[in-house]
Design an enzyme around this catalytic site. Structure first.
Site, short mmCIF file in Angstrom:
data_model
loop_
_atom_site.label_atom_id
_atom_site.label_comp_id
_atom_site.label_asym_id
_atom_site.label_seq_id
_atom_site.Cartn_x
_atom_site.Cartn_y
_atom_site.Cartn_z
N ASP A 1 -1.94 6.46 -3.44
CA ASP A 1 -0.84 5.70 -2.84
C ASP A 1 -0.49 4.55 -3.79
O ASP A 1 -1.07 4.41 -4.86
CB ASP A 1 -1.22 5.19 -1.45
CG ASP A 1 -2.40 4.22 -1.48
OD1 ASP A 1 -3.21 4.30 -2.42
OD2 ASP A 1 -2.51 3.38 -0.56
N SER B 1 0.82 -1.21 0.00
CA SER B 1 0.00 0.00 0.00
C SER B 1 0.86 1.27 0.00
O SER B 1 1.61 1.51 -0.91
CB SER B 1 -0.96 -0.04 1.19
OG SER B 1 -2.01 0.86 1.04
N ASP C 1 -5.70 2.23 -3.33
CA ASP C 1 -6.95 2.06 -2.57
C ASP C 1 -7.28 3.36 -1.82
O ASP C 1 -8.33 3.48 -1.20
CB ASP C 1 -6.90 0.86 -1.61
CG ASP C 1 -5.81 0.95 -0.55
OD1 ASP C 1 -4.99 1.89 -0.60
OD2 ASP C 1 -5.77 0.05 0.33
N ASP D 1 -0.94 1.34 -4.14
CA ASP D 1 -1.88 0.37 -4.70
C ASP D 1 -3.24 0.99 -5.01
O ASP D 1 -4.18 0.28 -5.36
CB ASP D 1 -2.04 -0.84 -3.78
CG ASP D 1 -2.76 -0.52 -2.49
OD1 ASP D 1 -2.75 0.66 -2.07
OD2 ASP D 1 -3.35 -1.44 -1.89
#
Length: 444
Positions: free
Chosen positions: A239, A95, A243, A241
């Site tokens: 960020d 992440s 999400d 990834d």
């Protein structure tokens, strides 16, 4: 022994804490506990290929099929697990953490993160050494790995449809976009352009060691600079990834998850699409969010810190919007987990429907100044039962009235009590926070 799973999957420095052996066993566990067809995605970290190979090998060793989606945002895997009728999904990503870290996140067949009880079973399976060798398939009974060629396209089309189906486009909108050398380089620029936005992207390249480094949603400096440089209407930053998403307006003012939630919840209510007239956030959301929602006739449910608790409350109550200040927002009508691209699109669509600039729309919420003091203590759980600490909190709460609040919570990872105070002014917030912190220090 420390718990294998943290608040968001298994994390650690790649190849030392998060090893290929551990990844292999987690792949086996996915096939054992969820089913034989598992979809795998990854972000741009250098260690992604290595860990993807290990996870896939674990799945195949159980006779399962590993579907390889390649570099793709986490929320895309949550979506595609359902669309491709898989038994589960795995994302290899840490992440917003630095490049040397990696993580393994598991999703069920509906695209939801696994409940604690299932994680506990998987942890026991891994600690017992994975699948028993005598139970493994042999020869032509082992599994295979197959590429999913159109994975990013399926996700882009879905994200675009969440606003295009409402008749909204972003023609004439100038967007500065920072994809943080992460997975959203594959999806967010194309989705925004498809909706008619004029998009300038930075940090779209990657070498596996630059993800999240001084860029993206945790470092808004680069996107602020780009907004000023090109005269953009809005800046968007993901960020690694994707999400999460954080935004800035044309003047560089930060628009965090609280502001996004206020704007989107009010928009949903005005369209009759907010079940129970309720939104969900955590105890750490800014007091300005509850005031903005209250003024709009919307209730706010507050949970423990962590997106899994936000999602839990949403599913229990039948609510459709929830999130965290960090920009981790869940729109349950559109996806089963935090989705940075969908969040950005929903926010921009709400601004468009309101006929307001980004800055005007964001002004629906006034952020209260917030002071956070971390106090090192011997017993971080003793604050609740300590009369002097409770008296200090009560005195601050009485002084603040409706224009502030106090929150004491133990750190999840350190011997620390966090004292958070919000007030009408920064000086007042700091004064009350330090006064309570002094009592906590003396007593605990």
């Amino acid at each position: 022994m420390a718990r294998l799973f943290g608040t968001d999957g298994v994390r650690g420095v790649a190849n030392t804490q998060l090893t290929c052996d551990l990844a292999f066993k987690l792949g086996q566990a996915a096939a054992a506990f969820q089913g034989k067809t598992i979809l795998i995605g990854k972000d741009t970290r250098l260690s992604g290929d290595m860990l993807e190979s290990a996870v896939a090998a674990g799945i195949m060793s159980m006779g399962g099929t590993a579907l390889l989606a390649g570099i793709i945002p986490t929320p895309a895997i949550a979506l595609l697990v359902r669309d491709l009728h898989c038994d589960g999904g795995i994302v290899i990503s840490a992440s917003h953490n630095p490049p040397e870290y990696n993580g393994i996140k598991l999703f069920d067949a509906q695209g939801f993160k696994l409940p604690d009880a299932v994680e506990d079973e998987i942890e026991a399976f891994v600690q017992a050494g994975g699948a028993a060798k005598e139970s493994l398939p042999a020869g032509d009974a082992v599994g295979v790995a197959l590429p999913v060629d159109e994975a990013c396209e399926l996700y882009i089309a879905h994200a675009v449809s969440t606003v295009a189906d409402e008749g909204i486009d972003f023609q004439g909108l100038k967007v500065a976009l920072d994809v943080g050398h992460g997975a959203s380089c594959m999806t967010s620029p194309e989705a925004l352009r498809r909706l008619g936005a004029d998009v300038t992207v930075i940090n779209e390249d990657f070498d596996g060691t630059d993800i999240n480094v001084q860029c993206g949603s945790t470092h808004l400096g680069p996107v602020r600079d780009l907004v000023a440089q090109i005269g953009a209407d809005v800046g968007i930053a993901h960020d690694g990834d994707a999400d999460r998403v954080m935004l800035v307006d044309a003047r560089g003012n930060e628009i965090d998850g609280d502001v996004v939630e206020a704007v989107c919840a009010i928009d949903l209510k005005e369209r009759g699409l907010l079940p129970g007239n309720t939104a969900v956030s955590t105890v750490m959301c800014n007091l300005g969010l509850s005031h903005a929602l209250r003024d709009a006739g919307i209730d706010l449910v507050q949970t423990k810190v962590g997106d899994r608790y936000v999602l839990e409350a949403m599913r229990e109550g039948g609510f459709v919007v929830g999130g965290e200040q960090s920009g981790h927002m869940i729109f349950l009508e559109h996806n089963s987990t935090g989705d940075g691209l969908v969040t950005a699109l929903q926010f921009l669509a709400a601004c468009k429907r309101a006929g307001k600039s980004i800055e005007e729309a964001a002004s629906v919420m006034t952020r209260f100044p917030q002071t956070l003091v971390n106090v090192q203590v011997h017993d971080k759980h003793a604050a609740d039962g300590n009369a002097a600490v409770q008296a200090a909190v009560a005195a601050a709460e009485e002084a603040l009235g409706d224009s502030g609040r106090v929150l004491l919570r133990p750190s999840g990872t350190e011997p620390v009590v966090r004292v958070m105070v919000e007030a009408a002014s920064a000086e007042e917030a700091e004064r009350h926070a330090l006064a309570i912190a002094d009592v906590v220090k003396a007593e605990l």
